[in-house]
Motif scaffolding. Structure first.
Motif, PDB file in Angstrom:
ATOM      1  N   ILE A 161      -7.720   4.802  -6.161  1.00  0.00           N
ATOM      2  CA  ILE A 161      -6.530   4.486  -5.364  1.00  0.00           C
ATOM      3  C   ILE A 161      -6.608   5.174  -4.003  1.00  0.00           C
ATOM      4  O   ILE A 161      -6.243   4.583  -2.972  1.00  0.00           O
ATOM      5  CB  ILE A 161      -5.255   4.905  -6.126  1.00  0.00           C
ATOM      6  CG1 ILE A 161      -5.102   4.063  -7.392  1.00  0.00           C
ATOM      7  CG2 ILE A 161      -4.013   4.753  -5.242  1.00  0.00           C
ATOM      8  CD1 ILE A 161      -3.995   4.528  -8.321  1.00  0.00           C
ATOM      9  N   SER A 162      -7.102   6.413  -3.987  1.00  0.00           N
ATOM     10  CA  SER A 162      -7.238   7.153  -2.726  1.00  0.00           C
ATOM     11  C   SER A 162      -8.195   6.444  -1.771  1.00  0.00           C
ATOM     12  O   SER A 162      -7.925   6.327  -0.571  1.00  0.00           O
ATOM     13  CB  SER A 162      -7.729   8.578  -2.997  1.00  0.00           C
ATOM     14  OG  SER A 162      -6.834   9.289  -3.813  1.00  0.00           O
ATOM     15  N   ILE A 163      -9.310   5.957  -2.308  1.00  0.00           N
ATOM     16  CA  ILE A 163     -10.290   5.243  -1.473  1.00  0.00           C
ATOM     17  C   ILE A 163      -9.691   3.936  -0.947  1.00  0.00           C
ATOM     18  O   ILE A 163      -9.856   3.594   0.235  1.00  0.00           O
ATOM     19  CB  ILE A 163     -11.581   4.980  -2.268  1.00  0.00           C
ATOM     20  CG1 ILE A 163     -12.301   6.297  -2.565  1.00  0.00           C
ATOM     21  CG2 ILE A 163     -12.509   4.038  -1.513  1.00  0.00           C
ATOM     22  CD1 ILE A 163     -13.444   6.167  -3.554  1.00  0.00           C
ATOM     23  N   LEU A 164      -8.975   3.219  -1.822  1.00  0.00           N
ATOM     24  CA  LEU A 164      -8.332   1.969  -1.381  1.00  0.00           C
ATOM     25  C   LEU A 164      -7.347   2.228  -0.246  1.00  0.00           C
ATOM     26  O   LEU A 164      -7.270   1.445   0.720  1.00  0.00           O
ATOM     27  CB  LEU A 164      -7.603   1.318  -2.568  1.00  0.00           C
ATOM     28  CG  LEU A 164      -8.466   0.533  -3.561  1.00  0.00           C
ATOM     29  CD1 LEU A 164      -7.604   0.061  -4.733  1.00  0.00           C
ATOM     30  CD2 LEU A 164      -9.124  -0.661  -2.876  1.00  0.00           C
ATOM     31  N   TRP A 165      -6.585   3.314  -0.374  1.00  0.00           N
ATOM     32  CA  TRP A 165      -5.615   3.659   0.670  1.00  0.00           C
ATOM     33  C   TRP A 165      -6.348   3.933   1.990  1.00  0.00           C
ATOM     34  O   TRP A 165      -5.960   3.424   3.047  1.00  0.00           O
ATOM     35  CB  TRP A 165      -4.803   4.883   0.237  1.00  0.00           C
ATOM     36  CG  TRP A 165      -3.623   5.175   1.119  1.00  0.00           C
ATOM     37  CD1 TRP A 165      -3.108   4.382   2.106  1.00  0.00           C
ATOM     38  CD2 TRP A 165      -2.784   6.334   1.081  1.00  0.00           C
ATOM     39  NE1 TRP A 165      -2.006   4.970   2.689  1.00  0.00           N
ATOM     40  CE2 TRP A 165      -1.792   6.167   2.075  1.00  0.00           C
ATOM     41  CE3 TRP A 165      -2.771   7.484   0.300  1.00  0.00           C
ATOM     42  CZ2 TRP A 165      -0.817   7.133   2.313  1.00  0.00           C
ATOM     43  CZ3 TRP A 165      -1.791   8.440   0.526  1.00  0.00           C
ATOM     44  CH2 TRP A 165      -0.815   8.265   1.517  1.00  0.00           C
ATOM     45  N   ALA A 166      -7.401   4.729   1.922  1.00  0.00           N
ATOM     46  CA  ALA A 166      -8.156   5.063   3.130  1.00  0.00           C
ATOM     47  C   ALA A 166      -8.769   3.804   3.767  1.00  0.00           C
ATOM     48  O   ALA A 166      -8.735   3.632   4.988  1.00  0.00           O
ATOM     49  CB  ALA A 166      -9.244   6.085   2.801  1.00  0.00           C
ATOM     50  N   VAL A 167      -9.314   2.913   2.941  1.00  0.00           N
ATOM     51  CA  VAL A 167      -9.910   1.672   3.457  1.00  0.00           C
ATOM     52  C   VAL A 167      -8.843   0.792   4.112  1.00  0.00           C
ATOM     53  O   VAL A 167      -9.054   0.203   5.180  1.00  0.00           O
ATOM     54  CB  VAL A 167     -10.626   0.907   2.319  1.00  0.00           C
ATOM     55  CG1 VAL A 167     -11.043  -0.489   2.780  1.00  0.00           C
ATOM     56  CG2 VAL A 167     -11.851   1.681   1.833  1.00  0.00           C
ATOM     57  N   PHE A 168      -7.664   0.715   3.461  1.00  0.00           N
ATOM     58  CA  PHE A 168      -6.553  -0.051   4.034  1.00  0.00           C
ATOM     59  C   PHE A 168      -6.182   0.490   5.410  1.00  0.00           C
ATOM     60  O   PHE A 168      -6.009  -0.266   6.379  1.00  0.00           O
ATOM     61  CB  PHE A 168      -5.345   0.023   3.094  1.00  0.00           C
ATOM     62  CG  PHE A 168      -4.051  -0.432   3.715  1.00  0.00           C
ATOM     63  CD1 PHE A 168      -3.801  -1.775   3.918  1.00  0.00           C
ATOM     64  CD2 PHE A 168      -3.086   0.491   4.111  1.00  0.00           C
ATOM     65  CE1 PHE A 168      -2.604  -2.202   4.507  1.00  0.00           C
ATOM     66  CE2 PHE A 168      -1.898   0.083   4.693  1.00  0.00           C
ATOM     67  CZ  PHE A 168      -1.655  -1.269   4.891  1.00  0.00           C
ATOM     68  N   GLN A 169      -6.079   1.823   5.535  1.00  0.00           N
ATOM     69  CA  GLN A 169      -5.698   2.418   6.813  1.00  0.00           C
ATOM     70  C   GLN A 169      -6.780   2.226   7.872  1.00  0.00           C
ATOM     71  O   GLN A 169      -6.475   2.004   9.046  1.00  0.00           O
ATOM     72  CB  GLN A 169      -5.430   3.921   6.627  1.00  0.00           C
ATOM     73  CG  GLN A 169      -4.288   4.243   5.679  1.00  0.00           C
ATOM     74  CD  GLN A 169      -2.919   3.889   6.222  1.00  0.00           C
ATOM     75  OE1 GLN A 169      -1.951   3.766   5.482  1.00  0.00           O
ATOM     76  NE2 GLN A 169      -2.791   3.716   7.514  1.00  0.00           N
ATOM     77  N   LEU A 170      -8.048   2.288   7.457  1.00  0.00           N
ATOM     78  CA  LEU A 170      -9.139   2.088   8.404  1.00  0.00           C
ATOM     79  C   LEU A 170      -9.211   0.638   8.893  1.00  0.00           C
ATOM     80  O   LEU A 170      -9.699   0.368   9.998  1.00  0.00           O
ATOM     81  CB  LEU A 170     -10.471   2.481   7.757  1.00  0.00           C
ATOM     82  CG  LEU A 170     -10.763   3.980   7.654  1.00  0.00           C
ATOM     83  CD1 LEU A 170     -11.968   4.230   6.770  1.00  0.00           C
ATOM     84  CD2 LEU A 170     -10.984   4.587   9.038  1.00  0.00           C
ATOM     85  N   ALA A 171      -8.713  -0.273   8.066  1.00  0.00           N
ATOM     86  CA  ALA A 171      -8.757  -1.690   8.444  1.00  0.00           C
ATOM     87  C   ALA A 171      -7.684  -2.047   9.475  1.00  0.00           C
ATOM     88  O   ALA A 171      -7.826  -3.038  10.209  1.00  0.00           O
ATOM     89  CB  ALA A 171      -8.598  -2.564   7.199  1.00  0.00           C
ATOM     90  N   LEU A 172      -6.628  -1.255   9.556  1.00  0.00           N
ATOM     91  CA  LEU A 172      -5.498  -1.610  10.419  1.00  0.00           C
ATOM     92  C   LEU A 172      -5.825  -1.658  11.910  1.00  0.00           C
ATOM     93  O   LEU A 172      -5.401  -2.602  12.596  1.00  0.00           O
ATOM     94  CB  LEU A 172      -4.331  -0.640  10.170  1.00  0.00           C
ATOM     95  CG  LEU A 172      -3.579  -0.819   8.845  1.00  0.00           C
ATOM     96  CD1 LEU A 172      -2.540   0.281   8.670  1.00  0.00           C
ATOM     97  CD2 LEU A 172      -2.899  -2.192   8.787  1.00  0.00           C
ATOM     98  N   PRO A 173      -6.547  -0.680  12.463  1.00  0.00           N
ATOM     99  CA  PRO A 173      -6.752  -0.719  13.917  1.00  0.00           C
ATOM    100  C   PRO A 173      -7.572  -1.903  14.405  1.00  0.00           C
ATOM    101  O   PRO A 173      -7.402  -2.351  15.545  1.00  0.00           O
ATOM    102  CB  PRO A 173      -7.485   0.603  14.208  1.00  0.00           C
ATOM    103  CG  PRO A 173      -7.218   1.472  13.035  1.00  0.00           C
ATOM    104  CD  PRO A 173      -7.099   0.548  11.867  1.00  0.00           C
TER     105      PRO A 173
END
Length: 685
Positions: free
Chosen positions: A34-46
């Motif tokens: 879940i932590s990795i998914l969260w980080a990937v989601f945030q990295l995808a935003l910009p």
């Protein structure tokens, strides 16, 4: 440091980062995934993912809430009949269910986006159920992650909103209905999903992630070694190196406790070895670590929220914060020098210190992503989130190249190095997400307070605070400082800032326009609340950073906290100065010579105040020198006070620095004569 003391420090860090439930492999896989998914989601935003603001905030909050329920037990101490509430060895079914339900509750604002918009201000029964559930879930998750203080404040101010018509005297106001409360707090962008959570989702996460990745690849140890290689050999060298290494580590950790644990386990024993008492060693580390969030270009989450509240760029916040932050660290550096003089200490032997050139050669590449961040922010003028994203991408490359190079050097080959690099990056993503739980939940829960204040309580609170301060701007600032310190004992810095800024900043600005020597610049008022929220981390009797450092140093935590707070008085005086002197936050200052003059004089002013607080300059102060140090402090921090008091032109204010410098010279000459007399007396004996 004994194993027990080390375990106390580690336990405090585990609570802050949510790394408690790590016993079972399946739990580690679930939470890490879940932590990795969260980080990937945030990295995808910009760059890659386009979402509206409400969806971004809701998904961001969902990840934080789910991780909090899965990582942190409901209660910290075991209960005889309700043991499942304190399960730290595995994730109980109740927390699994709570996390699953939370997903649907929080994402409701996305799933029925059109319906909620069409019913704006007129929620139906389903809206009531999900809106109320959202508030409850956010408060429960915040309670687990950051303790009871913020949920209690949110509940009290919400209760006050409903009870307004029944309150006595000046405390009475028209009140709010359940319809208005749910509509604003849970179903709009004025409460839980407000600006603080937006900043957490769109900006802060990437900076925290950058810090976690830097720490994981070894930048923290590099900063430590670099500081000691440069300063360890000088008088009081270990303490001076601790200040520098903690300041640099503060760039990447954003947490006082994490900073203490990371650098303190190395610096505190070395300070003790050099002759510093345990309490002094621990307090020095605490004071240095606490101020890490002040250091540009990577500051705490509150700095990004200040930019959003004021509608200014993050660069302008950095500009305003630069002089006070560096002055604070220079003053702490000076404190370590005074302590070394008082204790008669020397530096560490060269054999005990890392070699400077070897240190730079082995870790200089860690400066590349930081340089990239500064270039993106200052030169390219990209947004903070895009700048952080690009710096993270560069750091990914640096981490992979580093591990491939090390692997080849050990004869393990390219593939092994690549795998090691990927594992390092993955671990950094996990740590970054876990470090963000507290910030995300603090901003969401604080959004309840902000939402209630904006429903009509705000103007009434302004009147109450104005009555309590009796229209006196000095008393108002003192009340704000004390309230921030008290709140900060139980709240993270970000939450303390949000609560205090929403209540007191409007009053500070209003009263200053009428009663103050100078109208207070809005950015200075916000930074005032920010500073005192940070200082709460080592304010006794609660200051967790002091408890952590005391555990490492094997010193008394209360005595350590008191000593650390004494050291932080030099930071506490700075906000009072920049509130009245906008030059210190560079308002209207756009040229380097003028900024450097202000910075240099402010440093000398901070040194004068430090000598006053420490009772020492060249030798021990005498009573008649104390008022001289106080006058020097005020003039060098705020030369404009002289033209204000004597109705002289403000344009000539910089000339009055000369008065402070002359007085400084007088004190120097007096103490130098005494010092020579004492040395002559010692020689004759």
């Amino acid at each position: 440091m004994s194993e027990n003391d080390e375990s106390i420090a580690e336990e405090l860090l585990l609570e802050e980062t949510g790394k408690i439930r790590n016993n079972r492999k399946i739990d580690r896989i679930l939470i890490s995934g879940i932590s990795i998914l969260w980080a990937v989601f945030q990295l995808a935003l910009p760059k890659f993912l386009i979402l509206d603001s409400v969806s971004t905030r809701a998904v961001h909050l969902t990840f934080a809430v789910v991780l909090a329920f899965l990582s942190i037990p409901a209660v910290k101490k075991p209960l005889k009949k309700l043991k499942f509430l304190h399960r730290i060895d595995y994730i109980p079914l109740s927390d699994m269910l709570l996390a699953f339900v939370s997903i649907g509750v929080i994402l409701y604002i996305i799933l029925d986006k059109g319906g909620i918009a069409s019913r704006s201000g007129m929620p139906n029964q389903t809206d009531y159920i999900f809106g109320t559930s959202t508030v409850i879930i956010v408060l429960l998750a915040a309670y687990r992650m950051i303790g009871p203080a913020l949920p209690i404040i949110s509940i009290l101010i919400s209760t006050y909103a409903f009870m307004g018509p029944n309150m006595p005297g000046i405390f009475a106001f028209k009140g709010v209905s359940l319809t208005k409360y749910i509509s604003q707090i849970s179903l709009s962008t004025e409460g839980i999903y407000g600006i603080p959570l937006d900043v957490s989702a769109n900006t802060v996460f990437l900076f925290v992630l950058l810090g976690a990745l830097l720490d994981k690849v070894g930048a923290g140890q590099f900063f430590n070694d670099l500081s000691f290689s440069l300063l360890g050999k000088y008088k009081g060298g270990p303490a001076k190196a601790s200040v520098v290494s903690s300041g640099l580590s503060g760039l990447i950790s954003g947490s006082s406790i994490a900073n203490v644990v990371t650098t303190g386990t190395f610096t505190i024993p070395l300070m003790k070895k050099a002759g510093y008492p345990a309490k002094i060693a621990a307090a020095t580390e605490v004071a240095a670590s606490t101020n890490g969030q002040l250091m540009p270009p990577i500051m705490g989450a509150a700095a990004f929220i200040i930019a959003e509240y004021l509608g200014i760029s993050y660069i302008e916040v950095i500009k305003a914060a630069a002089v006070p932050a560096f002055v604070s660290y220079f003053a702490l550096f000076y404190i370590t020098h005074l302590e070394a003089l008082k204790l008669g200490l020397k530096g560490l032997p060269k054999a005990d210190l890392p070699n400077f050139f070897k240190t730079v050669k082995s870790g200089g590449h860690y400066l590349i992503p930081l340089g990239m961040l500064v270039y993106e922010l200052m030169v390219m003028r990209h947004s903070p989130k895009l700048s952080a994203f690009n710096a993270i991408m560069v750091l990914f490359v640096v981490a992979l190249v580093q591990e491939i190079f090390r692997s080849n050097k050990r004869g393990e080959g390219f593939v092994t190095g690549l795998n090691n690099g990927i594992k390092l990056i993955t671990s950094g993503l996990i740590n970054g997400s876990r470090n963000m739980m507290g910030v995300a939940l603090a901003t969401a829960a604080a959004g309840i307070v902000v939402g209630v204040v904006s429903m009509g309580i705000g103007s009434m609170i302004v009147q109450i605070v104005e009555v309590l301060s009796q229209g006196n701007i000095f008393l108002l600032l003192f009340i704000t400082a004390i309230a921030s310190l008290i709140l900060g004992m139980g709240l993270p810095t970000t939450a303390t800032y949000i609560v205090m800024a929403s209540i007191t900043v409007p009053v500070i600005i209003k009263l200053s326009a009428v009663y103050a020597l100078n109208p207070v610049a809005p950015v200075a008022a916000h930074l005032f609340c920010f500073y005192f929220g940070i200082l709460a981390d080592d304010t006794p009797p609660v200051g967790l950073a002091a408890y952590t450092a005391a555990a490492i140093a094997e010193s008394d935590p209360i005595a350590t906290g008191v000593q650390g707070f004494i050291y932080d008085l030099r930071t506490a005086v700075i906000p009072f100065m920049f509130v009245f002197n906008p030059d210190l936050v560079l308002v209207g200052i756009d040229n380097w010579p003028e900024a450097l003059l202000i910075f240099g004089m402010a440093c000398l002013g901070a040194f004068a105040f430090t000598s006053l607080a420490q009772g020492w300059f060249l030798v021990k102060n005498r009573w008649y020198e104390l008022p001289l140090f106080a006058i020097i402090t005020v003039i060098l921090f705020f030369p404009g006070i002289i033209p204000i008091l004597f109705k002289l032109p403000m344009e000539s204010r910089y000339y009055y620095y000369g008065i402070g410098l002359i007085l400084y010279g007088v004190v120097y000459l007096m103490q130098n004569v005494r010092k020579k007399g004492e040395l002559a007396a010692c020689m004759s004996e």
